[in-house]
Enzyme design. Structure first.
Site, short mmCIF file in Angstrom:
data_model
loop_
_atom_site.label_atom_id
_atom_site.label_comp_id
_atom_site.label_asym_id
_atom_site.label_seq_id
_atom_site.Cartn_x
_atom_site.Cartn_y
_atom_site.Cartn_z
N LYS A 25 0.60 -1.12 -0.34
CA LYS A 25 -0.09 -0.14 0.23
C LYS A 25 0.84 1.19 0.45
O LYS A 25 2.28 1.13 0.56
CB LYS A 25 -0.97 0.00 1.40
CG LYS A 25 -1.86 -0.68 1.19
CD LYS A 25 -3.24 -1.32 -0.21
CE LYS A 25 -3.49 -2.07 -0.42
NZ LYS A 25 -4.58 -2.12 -1.56
N ASP A 26 0.91 2.26 -0.70
CA ASP A 26 0.80 3.47 -0.54
C ASP A 26 1.32 4.38 1.00
O ASP A 26 0.54 4.04 1.77
CB ASP A 26 -0.14 4.80 -1.80
CG ASP A 26 0.83 5.32 -2.61
OD1 ASP A 26 2.42 5.28 -2.15
OD2 ASP A 26 0.02 4.95 -4.31
N LYS A 27 2.59 4.74 0.82
CA LYS A 27 2.23 5.30 2.34
C LYS A 27 1.89 6.34 2.29
O LYS A 27 1.07 7.08 3.64
CB LYS A 27 4.14 5.56 2.55
CG LYS A 27 4.53 6.25 3.57
CD LYS A 27 6.12 6.99 3.79
CE LYS A 27 6.10 7.60 5.45
NZ LYS A 27 8.03 7.34 4.95
N LYS A 28 1.29 7.35 1.37
CA LYS A 28 0.55 8.45 1.11
C LYS A 28 -0.80 8.22 1.11
O LYS A 28 -1.87 9.40 -0.05
CB LYS A 28 1.14 9.71 0.59
CG LYS A 28 2.90 9.96 1.56
CD LYS A 28 3.07 11.14 -0.17
CE LYS A 28 4.86 11.94 0.35
NZ LYS A 28 5.21 11.92 -0.99
#
Length: 160
Positions: A25-28
């Protein structure tokens, strides 16, 4: 995602490798992630829900399963894009709401350009992933494949 797994592992008394998931998953981003954790009963996970919520996470659909998840076991992705703090541009004569509706219609009719960044193809020194993405967008498949397969070290006889 890894920070969340680390936190959950500590609270549950297991190690991070006891968790399995189908994708990263994306950090942001605000995301949902299906996970399986070995050696933990649904009740034990439910017992730490309040502590999980303090970290701005939620755990739901807690149930027993037979198998772990594997990377790539996804059926696809779904994105909700949220745009905040929109302001009307000084020289724009259109109403902000009208401008937004126009943009939405454009995306519905024409789609949008996909981002071809390091997440998609990795990050090389010789070939930048934007070159691969551009070749794909231009439907230059042979060029895209050659760029993707270009070795980083051309001095190595195996790579050559």
């Amino acid at each position: 995602m890894f920070e969340a797994i680390g936190f959950l592992a500590i609270k549950l008394g297991v190690i991070p490798s006891d968790f399995s998931y189908a994708g990263l998953k994306d950090k942001k981003a605000i995301t949902y992630q299906a996970m399986v954790v070995r050696k933990v009963t649904p009740e034990r996970l439910k017992n730490i829900e309040k502590e999980i919520e303090k970290k701005r996470m939620n755990v739901f659909n807690i149930r027993s399963v037979d198998d772990s998840l594997r990377l790539g076991q996804l059926k696809g992705n779904h994105f909700d894009i949220v745009i905040r703090n929109l302001k009307k541009q000084i020289n724009d004569s259109a109403n902000l709401r009208e401008r937004i509706m126009e943009a939405i219609e454009n995306v519905k009719k024409k789609g949008f350009v996909n981002y071809y960044g390091p997440q998609r193809f990795g990050k090389g020194r010789k070939v930048h992933t934007d070159q691969i993405g551009l070749a794909l967008l231009k439907n230059e498949m042979m060029k895209a494949i050659k760029l993707f397969l270009t070795p980083e070290d051309l001095d190595d006889p195996v790579n050559r």
